[in-house]
Design a protein around this motif. Sequence first.
Motif, short mmCIF file in Angstrom:
data_model
loop_
_atom_site.label_atom_id
_atom_site.label_comp_id
_atom_site.label_asym_id
_atom_site.label_seq_id
_atom_site.Cartn_x
_atom_site.Cartn_y
_atom_site.Cartn_z
N GLN A 167 32.92 10.98 45.45
CA GLN A 167 32.83 11.87 44.64
C GLN A 167 33.34 13.27 45.11
N GLY A 168 34.12 12.90 45.90
CA GLY A 168 35.19 14.14 46.42
C GLY A 168 36.38 13.90 47.15
N CYS A 169 37.00 14.82 47.18
CA CYS A 169 38.39 14.78 47.96
C CYS A 169 38.97 16.18 48.37
N VAL A 170 40.05 16.17 49.14
CA VAL A 170 40.56 17.37 49.84
C VAL A 170 42.10 17.07 49.32
N VAL A 171 42.50 18.16 48.53
CA VAL A 171 44.03 18.18 48.37
C VAL A 171 44.62 19.65 48.88
N VAL A 172 45.52 19.46 49.61
CA VAL A 172 46.44 20.42 50.14
C VAL A 172 47.69 20.57 49.67
N GLN A 173 48.33 21.65 49.05
CA GLN A 173 49.61 21.74 48.52
C GLN A 173 50.10 20.34 47.80
N GLY A 174 49.20 20.06 46.76
CA GLY A 174 49.32 18.99 46.08
C GLY A 174 49.15 17.53 46.71
N LEU A 175 48.92 17.40 47.90
CA LEU A 175 48.97 16.18 48.53
C LEU A 175 47.55 15.81 48.96
N CYS A 176 46.95 14.64 48.76
CA CYS A 176 45.66 14.36 48.90
C CYS A 176 45.41 14.07 50.75
N LEU A 177 44.90 15.08 51.27
CA LEU A 177 44.49 14.82 52.68
C LEU A 177 43.35 14.11 53.03
N ALA A 178 42.22 14.14 52.21
CA ALA A 178 41.15 13.12 52.76
C ALA A 178 40.37 12.90 51.38
#
Length: 272
Positions: A167-178
């Motif tokens: 139910q969660g994710c981390v996106v950095v500068q358009g990229l999925c980091l986690a």
Amino acid sequence: MSGAPKTAVLAGEGALPGLIVRALGDAGTAPLVLALEGMPVAVPAEGFRLEQLVPLLDRLVDQGFARVVFAGAIRRPRLDPERFDARTASLVPRILTAMQHGDDGALREVIAIFEEWGLEVVGVDEVCPALVPDEGVLAGEPLTADRADAARAAAILSATGALDIGQGCVVVQGLCLAFETLPGTEAMLDFAALHQGLRPRPEGARGVLFKAPKPGQDRRIDLPAIGPDTVAQAARAGLAGIAWQAGGVLLLDREATIAAAQSAGVFLWARA
């Protein structure tokens, strides 16, 4: 509140059960609090075993309980085949079959079983609607790049929701980091902290944690949640902020969470 329905709370881990018990008490209906034996819960609770589920359901009905609230994370218990009563044992094939379709399938089957006894399963948002914020920014201000990262994260969760992964994710500068998997949000943010140096542009956007229910999820059980600990973990991961689907995520200890976000310079945004 005379005439309020008798309510049982099935308590899991975390702060949520205590908030629900307090809200029900304030509304004039002191609940019966139940917890699986061996599960660490933060509120006084009567223990029960899943192998004796049918006797528990019979007791709730006999004592006039009308509704049940599931509150907090509930880990799958180890079952002892020798402790099943015959009627509960007859439900095992249904539950095992549902579990093959992931957590959502298992939860839907559990709801169905409770409803077969005439018990209404109600969501936390119905009992305590203040825990589910509507659209708006609660702390800080997401920048244009942060809003783009949140939109990208929302699209990722929408696409993976049918797989019943997280139910969660981390996106950095358009990229999925986690991405959140079985170990949970804390493990995901620990991973993001470990790999924060992978940002394509070191001086660019710092990234966003986004949380949302899975598409089609029965929201009476297992809504994602955010609290002060989430803020601290997001800050350690170097993220700019936390965004979530408005009306679909629990905000625990609202004042403390907002204060923690303001102190850490992390934005909080309930996104439409």
